[in-house]
Design a protein around this motif. Structure first.
Motif, short mmCIF file in Angstrom:
data_model
loop_
_atom_site.label_atom_id
_atom_site.label_comp_id
_atom_site.label_asym_id
_atom_site.label_seq_id
_atom_site.Cartn_x
_atom_site.Cartn_y
_atom_site.Cartn_z
N SER A 7 5.71 3.53 8.50
CA SER A 7 4.37 3.75 9.18
C SER A 7 3.07 4.25 8.73
O SER A 7 3.19 4.00 7.40
CB SER A 7 4.91 4.93 10.00
OG SER A 7 5.20 6.08 9.21
N ALA A 8 2.16 4.54 9.18
CA ALA A 8 0.83 4.74 8.63
C ALA A 8 1.05 5.97 7.41
O ALA A 8 1.88 6.71 7.65
CB ALA A 8 -0.26 5.39 9.81
N PRO A 9 0.07 5.94 6.45
CA PRO A 9 0.33 6.77 5.50
C PRO A 9 0.36 8.39 6.20
O PRO A 9 -0.69 8.40 6.85
CB PRO A 9 -0.66 6.61 4.43
CG PRO A 9 -1.72 5.62 5.18
CD PRO A 9 -0.91 5.17 6.32
N SER A 10 0.96 9.29 5.36
CA SER A 10 0.95 10.52 5.87
C SER A 10 -0.40 10.98 5.19
O SER A 10 -1.20 10.48 4.47
CB SER A 10 1.91 11.42 5.27
OG SER A 10 2.21 11.59 3.76
N GLU A 13 0.01 11.10 1.39
CA GLU A 13 -0.34 9.80 0.85
C GLU A 13 -1.74 9.36 0.89
O GLU A 13 -2.07 8.33 0.10
CB GLU A 13 0.76 8.68 1.62
CG GLU A 13 2.15 8.85 1.28
CD GLU A 13 3.10 8.21 2.12
OE1 GLU A 13 2.56 7.31 2.98
OE2 GLU A 13 4.25 7.98 1.98
N ALA A 14 -2.41 9.70 2.00
CA ALA A 14 -3.80 9.30 1.91
C ALA A 14 -4.62 9.80 0.91
O ALA A 14 -5.78 9.27 0.66
CB ALA A 14 -4.38 9.87 3.31
N ALA A 20 -0.95 4.96 -7.07
CA ALA A 20 0.19 5.67 -6.73
C ALA A 20 0.69 4.86 -5.34
O ALA A 20 1.77 4.75 -5.07
CB ALA A 20 -0.05 6.80 -6.61
N ARG A 21 -0.33 4.38 -4.40
CA ARG A 21 -0.10 3.94 -3.26
C ARG A 21 0.69 2.68 -3.29
O ARG A 21 1.63 2.21 -2.80
CB ARG A 21 -1.29 3.74 -2.47
CG ARG A 21 -1.60 5.24 -1.74
CD ARG A 21 -2.73 4.73 -0.65
NE ARG A 21 -3.85 5.61 -0.97
CZ ARG A 21 -5.14 5.27 -1.21
NH1 ARG A 21 -5.34 4.15 -0.81
NH2 ARG A 21 -6.02 6.14 -1.64
N GLU A 26 5.45 -0.84 -3.65
CA GLU A 26 6.56 -1.69 -4.55
C GLU A 26 7.91 -1.11 -4.59
O GLU A 26 8.54 -2.00 -4.11
CB GLU A 26 5.97 -1.54 -6.00
CG GLU A 26 4.67 -2.55 -6.17
CD GLU A 26 4.28 -2.27 -7.61
OE1 GLU A 26 4.72 -1.81 -8.43
OE2 GLU A 26 2.97 -2.93 -7.80
N ALA A 27 8.08 0.12 -4.25
CA ALA A 27 9.18 0.79 -4.30
C ALA A 27 9.78 0.44 -3.03
O ALA A 27 10.88 0.28 -2.86
CB ALA A 27 9.30 2.32 -4.38
N ALA A 28 8.96 0.53 -1.91
CA ALA A 28 9.62 0.24 -0.53
C ALA A 28 10.05 -1.04 -0.35
O ALA A 28 11.00 -1.40 0.18
CB ALA A 28 8.55 0.46 0.56
#
Length: 70
Positions: A7-10, A13-14, A20-21, A26-28
């Protein structure tokens, strides 16, 4: 069914730097590939294994009525 991680960044995360994003994206992607690989090639059943819940997952090692935790 959609994954809540997609979903949209929290709010946290924003505020992350672009590197970092990218790392989170990449991890996802790696997680999705690993889940797809696991679904396509399931592990073979254990032959001669214990019955019931996995002792590693539930932390309860029991054999012939004696529970052992080590």
């Amino acid at each position: 069914m959609t994954d809540p991680r997609d979903s949209a960044p929290s709010a946290h995360e924003a505020n992350l730097p672009p590197a970092a994003r990218r790392a989170l994206a990449e991890a996802a992607e790696r997680r999705a590939r690993a889940e797809a690989e696991a679904a396509a090639n399931p592990a073979p059943p254990e032959l001669g294994g214990r019955k019931g819940p996995d002792p590693v997952r539930y932390g309860d090692w029991e054999k012939k009525g004696i529970a052992v935790d080590f």
